[in-house]
Scaffold this motif. Structure first.
Motif, short mmCIF file in Angstrom:
data_model
loop_
_atom_site.label_atom_id
_atom_site.label_comp_id
_atom_site.label_asym_id
_atom_site.label_seq_id
_atom_site.Cartn_x
_atom_site.Cartn_y
_atom_site.Cartn_z
N ASN A 35 0.84 -1.20 0.00
CA ASN A 35 0.00 0.00 0.00
C ASN A 35 0.87 1.25 0.00
OD1 ASN A 35 -2.38 -1.37 -0.09
ND2 ASN A 35 -2.87 -1.13 2.09
N VAL A 63 0.88 9.65 -0.77
CA VAL A 63 -0.15 10.67 -0.97
C VAL A 63 -1.14 10.81 0.18
CG1 VAL A 63 -0.07 10.60 -3.49
CG2 VAL A 63 -1.59 9.02 -2.25
N ALA A 73 -11.62 3.13 3.12
CA ALA A 73 -10.42 2.32 2.93
C ALA A 73 -10.53 0.99 3.68
CB ALA A 73 -9.19 3.09 3.40
N SER A 80 -9.02 2.21 -4.40
CA SER A 80 -8.93 3.38 -5.28
C SER A 80 -8.21 2.99 -6.57
CB SER A 80 -8.17 4.49 -4.58
OG SER A 80 -6.90 4.01 -4.19
N PHE A 96 -5.14 -4.14 -5.50
CA PHE A 96 -6.31 -3.82 -6.33
C PHE A 96 -7.54 -4.55 -5.84
CE2 PHE A 96 -4.13 -7.36 -8.31
CZ PHE A 96 -5.13 -8.28 -8.46
N ARG A 97 -7.37 -5.47 -4.91
CA ARG A 97 -8.52 -6.27 -4.50
C ARG A 97 -9.30 -5.63 -3.36
NH1 ARG A 97 -7.30 -12.24 -5.76
NH2 ARG A 97 -8.67 -12.65 -4.02
N GLY A 98 -8.72 -4.64 -2.74
CA GLY A 98 -9.43 -3.96 -1.66
C GLY A 98 -9.73 -4.88 -0.49
N ALA A 100 -7.05 -6.04 1.80
CA ALA A 100 -6.03 -6.09 2.85
C ALA A 100 -6.48 -5.38 4.13
CB ALA A 100 -4.72 -5.50 2.34
N LEU A 101 -6.81 -4.10 4.02
CA LEU A 101 -7.16 -3.37 5.24
C LEU A 101 -8.35 -3.99 5.98
CD1 LEU A 101 -6.38 0.37 4.38
CD2 LEU A 101 -4.97 -1.34 5.52
P1 ADP Z 1 -6.01 -2.32 -2.24
O1 ADP Z 1 -4.56 -2.04 -1.96
O2 ADP Z 1 -6.19 -3.65 -2.86
O3 ADP Z 1 -6.69 -1.23 -2.97
P2 ADP Z 1 -6.31 -2.17 0.61
O4 ADP Z 1 -7.33 -2.73 1.51
O5 ADP Z 1 -4.90 -2.58 0.79
O6 ADP Z 1 -6.76 -2.47 -0.87
O7 ADP Z 1 -6.41 -0.59 0.70
C1 ADP Z 1 -7.64 0.04 0.42
C2 ADP Z 1 -7.44 1.44 -0.07
O8 ADP Z 1 -6.92 2.26 0.98
C3 ADP Z 1 -6.42 1.57 -1.19
O9 ADP Z 1 -7.01 1.34 -2.44
C4 ADP Z 1 -5.94 3.00 -1.02
O10 ADP Z 1 -6.81 3.88 -1.67
C5 ADP Z 1 -6.06 3.23 0.47
N1 ADP Z 1 -4.75 3.07 1.14
C6 ADP Z 1 -4.35 2.02 1.88
N2 ADP Z 1 -3.12 2.21 2.37
C7 ADP Z 1 -2.70 3.41 1.93
C8 ADP Z 1 -1.50 4.18 2.09
N3 ADP Z 1 -0.45 3.73 2.80
N4 ADP Z 1 -1.45 5.41 1.50
C9 ADP Z 1 -2.49 5.86 0.79
N5 ADP Z 1 -3.64 5.18 0.60
C10 ADP Z 1 -3.76 3.97 1.16
#
Ligand code: ADP
Ligand code: MG
Length: 577
Positions: A35, A63, A73, A80, A96-98, A100-101
């Motif tokens: 990320n 960013v 998120a 995004s 891209f799978r959204g 992880a978080l």
């Molecule tokens: P993915 O990486 O597959 O999009 P995540 O669950 O890892 O899904 O993250 C979800 C969204 O949170 C990301 O698409 C991004 O927009 C935002 N995000 C996560 N970590 C960060 C970071 N370190 N800096 C900026 N945006 C982040």
């Protein structure tokens, strides 16, 4: 009465699903670093406590996330990075799978602080039990910091399956090093319990990063590779055939800068080195493959570690051909000098690439150029009278002797290994391993992983008679060695032991690291095959092994001797006895 079928509450299903993405602290490190990289950071800091079990904190200067977007998120399938199905065929980001978080927050206590350059204050989000508890304003620099505490605190069963702090920390090194290797333009730092373990400053040269990770000594054996045609670009570094490793840890494969475990590409790499390095040895290859996103599918695996190539055969072919082409470049003068430890013959021979596969000349143990140094240790030159007649050596590898009723073939390497192993084991158990101080300390530069391994196994090495001191980040001074090593190459032996130990990574090694050290030490100090032995040396071996009354194997499990009864011989010749 049969048990009732119930739909599980969401908190439970979420936690179960999270297990696909989050297996252990290392998975969190990987996802958070990805990320940070996707956010365009130029600096990423990873901080761990208790190997990540207690805390994983990843700080980036990317960013950031707008306050209104923060809750998003943490939603499942919120990203995004892609918008529509078609985008799946044009992925340029690591994530891209959204997933992880949301997965991470469902199995830990997570706090995020983030700020974009558009605002002067940042946002803090506290998550627990799979959801965002509260979102507040906070002061923080531009970028994002994620703090993940107490992984699997709510899944005690899963927590129980986690390994020791050391193992988890070691596992965390993998994503850290793999990502560091493919993003030289980003500076990375890894801190464990307040100690800086790695620091890779940003650089515009891939070579600088590769050298920082594999270590200078190995880097000197690498050559840059480059190939580009019709949508496939290959670049990176590959070792010359004059160098090889005992494990595949030095093979790093990337597709569009994503580290992948791809069987097909791994096979292609091994194919390229077949016949040019000894059997069971591995090259060091950092292979960056660049293909149009439409030519691959990374969506096949939840952690995106596997890819599917549209044209598998072509990728296989190009990898093999490119690596082969670069192997044929003769070594530079500089290299020949740095190779002075090796017999020059081995260098020349390594460049003949067309030997038949069955040729045992490539088996290092039996290599004709191996210089014989081992004399049997004095303590085995026994006066013991042996009831065997030494007939000689077969193929320079087997000792043949004759007893009253049989012929005995002894594998000299396996036998010596067994004997040394028993002796070392005994000495270890009675704490009487002899150690010898070297006149001059020998410096060894190790790869990042190897130095970590050595650092964490220092005591075991000490117990075996090694005195190794860290003198730089990855530089060690070898001051004493077990006497058994004698005139041998101590540096090579330490490396070989580390290679062997690193193979054990996947299993829980617990405290039992002594055994593999004993095995590799005896293996590497034992007489090799294809070495001419003096009569008294053969007698020494036979004396140690006799009477040949129980079947014995070397510590690796190969037989030590083989008995051919005279009766068998007579039978072969149709003699009646
Ligand atoms: P993915 O990486 O597959 O999009 P995540 O669950 O890892 O899904 O993250 C979800 C969204 O949170 C990301 O698409 C991004 O927009 C935002 N995000 C996560 N970590 C960060 C970071 N370190 N800096 C900026 N945006 C982040
Ligand atoms: Mg992600």
């Amino acid at each position: 009465m049969s048990p009732k079928i119930q739909i599980l509450p969401e908190s439970v299903t979420q936690a179960i699903a999270a297990g696909e993405v989050v297996e252990r602290p290392a998975s969190v490190v990987k996802e958070l670093m990805e990320n940070a990289i996707d956010a365009g950071s130029s600096e990423v800091i990873v901080e761990l406590k208790m190997g990540g079990l207690q805390l994983i904190r990843v700080i980036d200067n990317g960013v950031g996330i707008d306050r209104e977007e923060v809750p998003q998120a943490f939603q499942r399938y919120a990203t995004s990075k892609i918008e529509k199905e078609d985008d799946l065929f044009a992925i340029h980001t690591l994530g891209f799978r959204g997933e992880a978080l949301p997965s991470i927050i469902s199995v830990s206590q997570t706090v995020m602080k983030t700020r974009t350059s558009a605002t002067i204050s940042g946002t803090k989000a506290v998550c627990e039990g799979g959801g965002v508890k509260n979102v507040t304003e906070t002061g923080c620099p531009v970028g994002t910091e994620l703090e993940v505490r107490n992984l699997f605190y709510n899944l005690p069963v899963k927590r129980k399956f986690l390994k020791s702090v050391r193992s988890e920390l070691r596992a965390c090194l993998h994503p850290f090093l793999r990502l560091s290797l493919s993003y030289p333009e980003i500076s990375f730092r890894l801190i464990h319990e307040g100690r800086l373990l790695y620091e890779f400053p940003r650089t515009e040269f891939h070579s600088v990063r590769v050298e920082a990770i594999v270590g200078k000594e190995i880097y000197d054996h690498l050559r840059p590779i480059a190939y580009e045609e019709a949508g496939i670009r290959l670049s990176g570094f590959a070792s010359l055939p004059s160098f090889s490793k005992g494990n595949s840890d030095g093979i790093y494969l990337y597709v569009n800068r994503r580290y992948v475990k791809d069987r097909m590409v791994h096979k292609a790499v091994m194919e390229a080195y077949r016949h040019v390095i000894p059997a069971n040895r591995y090259p060091v290859v950092v292979l960056m493959m660049t293909l149009p996103p439409s030519a691959i599918d990374v969506n096949v695996h939840p952690t995106k570690a596997e890819v599917k190539f549209r044209d598998q055969d072509r990728v296989f072919h190009e990898v093999v051909e490119t690596l082969r082409l670069y192997q044929k470049q003769p070594p530079t003068v500089e290299e020949t000098v740095s190779e002075k430890k090796r017999d020059p013959v081995s260098l020349q021979m390594s460049f003949q690439t067309d030997l038949p596969p069955s040729s045992s000349r490539w088996n290092q143990e039996e290599a004709p150029w191996v210089v014989r140094e081992t004399a049997l240790s004095p303590e085995w030159k026994l006066d013991k009278k042996i009831p065997y007649r030494i007939l000689g050596q077969v193929q320079g590898t087997y000792v043949l002797c004759e007893g009253e009723r049989e012929l005995i073939f002894i594998d000299q390497h396996a036998a010596h290994e067994r004997i040394l192993f028993e002796k070392l084991k005994g000495d270890y158990e009675t704490r009487s391993i002899l150690s010898e101080k070297l006149l001059m300390p020998i410096l060894i530069e190790l790869s990042a992983e190897e130095s970590f391994l050595l650092g964490s196994l220092g005591e075991a090495f000490q117990a075996m008679g090694f005195d190794i001191e860290a003198v730089g980040e990855r530089l060690f001074a070898l001051r004493s060695v077990p006497s058994i090593i004698g005139q041998k190459d101590p540096k090579g032996i330490v490396r070989a032991i580390l290679e062997e130990l690193s193979l054990l990574r996947k299993e829980e090694r617990g405290v039992e690291v002594i055994h593999p050290i004993l095995v590799s030490l005896s293996c590497h100090t034992a007489i090799r095959g294809n070495a001419v032995l003096r009569r008294e040396e053969m007698e020494g071996l036979v004396a140690q092994l006799s009477p040949f009354d129980r079947s014995t194997t070397c510590p690796h499990g190969r037989p030590v001797f083989f008995i051919l009864p005279h009766g068998e011989l007579a039978k072969q010749f149709k003699r009646k006895r």
